[in-house]
Design an enzyme around this catalytic site. Structure first.
Site, PDB file in Angstrom:
ATOM      1  N   SER A 120      -6.755   6.902 -30.005  1.00 24.55           N
ATOM      2  CA  SER A 120      -6.843   5.611 -29.320  1.00 24.55           C
ATOM      3  C   SER A 120      -8.304   5.219 -29.191  1.00 24.55           C
ATOM      4  O   SER A 120      -9.174   6.086 -29.055  1.00 24.55           O
ATOM      5  CB  SER A 120      -6.209   5.713 -27.932  1.00 24.55           C
ATOM      6  OG  SER A 120      -6.504   4.569 -27.143  1.00 24.55           O
ATOM      7  N   TYR A 165      -5.150   9.846 -19.984  1.00 23.51           N
ATOM      8  CA  TYR A 165      -4.871   9.416 -21.355  1.00 23.51           C
ATOM      9  C   TYR A 165      -6.145   9.315 -22.195  1.00 23.51           C
ATOM     10  O   TYR A 165      -6.202   9.904 -23.289  1.00 23.51           O
ATOM     11  CB  TYR A 165      -4.116   8.087 -21.343  1.00 23.51           C
ATOM     12  CG  TYR A 165      -3.707   7.610 -22.707  1.00 23.51           C
ATOM     13  CD1 TYR A 165      -2.569   8.110 -23.325  1.00 23.51           C
ATOM     14  CD2 TYR A 165      -4.446   6.639 -23.380  1.00 23.51           C
ATOM     15  CE1 TYR A 165      -2.178   7.682 -24.579  1.00 23.51           C
ATOM     16  CE2 TYR A 165      -4.064   6.198 -24.630  1.00 23.51           C
ATOM     17  CZ  TYR A 165      -2.931   6.723 -25.231  1.00 23.51           C
ATOM     18  OH  TYR A 165      -2.557   6.280 -26.495  1.00 23.51           O
TER      19      TYR A 165
END
Length: 248
Positions: A150, A173
Site C-alpha cells: 500500500s 495497517y
C-alpha cells in the site's frame, strides 16, 4: 514454463496462487490471470466462498488461511500434488482494524493486540506462505512473487504533508505494509533468480475500506496482474503502482 518474446509468460503454461482471492482485488486478479491463460489457484480461508469463486472464475480452489501453519502446509500439498510446481505467488490477503466509529485506530488508541492481529495476516501471513511455497517456486524457470502492499506503507509518503497518505491516522495497517516492503527487498536480494516486488493497487473499492475507494477493482488489479505476468528480465526488489516506481 516458457516465456514469450515480449517477456510475458506464454498462455497456458503458468501456475499461479493468489491468497485472499475469493473477493475484491484477489478475485479480480484471478479473473484477469485466468483470462491470460494462467492456471489459477484461488486461495481462501472460507471453503464455501472459495469454491464459489473458483467456479465462477474457471479456476481451482485451495483452502488457505495465511494465519495458520497447518492450513498453509495443506495448500502446498494440494498444489504440489496437482502439478508439482508454482510459477507465480500473489500475496494478496490483508486486513485492517477499525475503531468503534469505523475510523482507523490512531496512535492514542492502538494496542499491541490490534497490531498483532493486523500483522498476523498482512506481514506474518505473507512470510508464512512465501516460505512454505519456496520449494515449489524454485522449480519454476522464471518464478515471480507479487506482494500486495500500500502507498500507506511508504515512509516517504506518510511523512510528507503534501501527500494524501500524510492525513491517514491509522498505525497498524501502514506499519504492516512497511514491513511487507522490507521483507520484499530482503527476499529479492536472497533469491536473485526470482522476480519479487511489492505493488500499490491504489485506493480501490473493496471491503477492507468499506468500499469507499475511488477506483474499481479492475483498475486496482492492473498493476498486480502486470507484475504477475512479468518475464525473467523484469525488475525485482521494487515497489510499484500503475504509474511506475514508488518511494520507500
Amino acid at each position: 514454463m516458457t516465456t514469450s518474446d515480449s517477456g510475458k509468460r506464454t498462455a497456458g503454461t503458468t501456475t499461479t496462487l493468489i491468497t485472499g482471492a475469493n473477493k475484491g482485488l484477489g478475485f479480480e486478479t484471478a479473473r484477469q490471470l485466468v483470462g491470460a491463460g494462467h492456471i489459477v489457484y484461488v486461495g481462501s480461508r472460507d471453503a464455501e466462498r472459495g469454491r464459489r469463486a473458483a467456479e465462477l472464475l474457471g479456476a481451482r480452489w485451495v483452502l488457505l488461511d495465511v494465519t495458520d501453519d497447518d492450513s498453509v502446509a495443506g495448500a502446498v500439498e494440494v498444489v504440489a500434488a496437482d502439478g508439482g510446481g508454482l510459477d507465480v505467488l500473489v500475496n494478496n490477503a490483508g486486513i485492517e482494524r477499525w475503531g468503534a466509529d469505523n475510523s482507523a485506530i490512531g496512535a492514542a488508541e492502538v494496542t499491541a493486540a490490534d497490531m498483532r492481529q493486523v500483522f498476523e495476516t498482512n506481514a506474518f501471513g505473507m512470510v508464512r506462505v512465501t516460505h512454505a511455497f519456496l520449494p515449489l517456486l524454485r522449480r519454476s524457470a522464471a518464478p515471480v512473487v507479487v506482494n500486495v502492499s500500500s502507498g500507506l506503507g511508504s515512509l516517504s509518503r506518510v511523512s510528507d504533508p503534501d501527500e494524501a497518505a500524510y492525513a491517514f491516522p491509522g498505525v497498524a495497517y501502514p506499519a504492516s505494509k512497511t514491513t511487507v516492503n522490507m521483507v520484499t527487498v530482503q527476499y529479492a536480494k536472497a533469491f536473485p533468480q526470482m522476480r519479487i516486488n511489492a505493488v500499490e493497487p491504489g485506493f480501490t473499492k473493496t471491503d477492507i475500506n468499506g468500499n469507499t475507494g475511488v477506483q474499481s477493482v479492475e483498475e486496482g488489479a492492473e498493476i498486480i496482474v502486470r507484475m504477475a505476468r512479468m518475464g525473467s528480465d523484469g525488475p525485482t526488489g521494487g515497489f510499484f503502482d500503475a504509474a511506475g516506481p514508488l518511494p520507500w
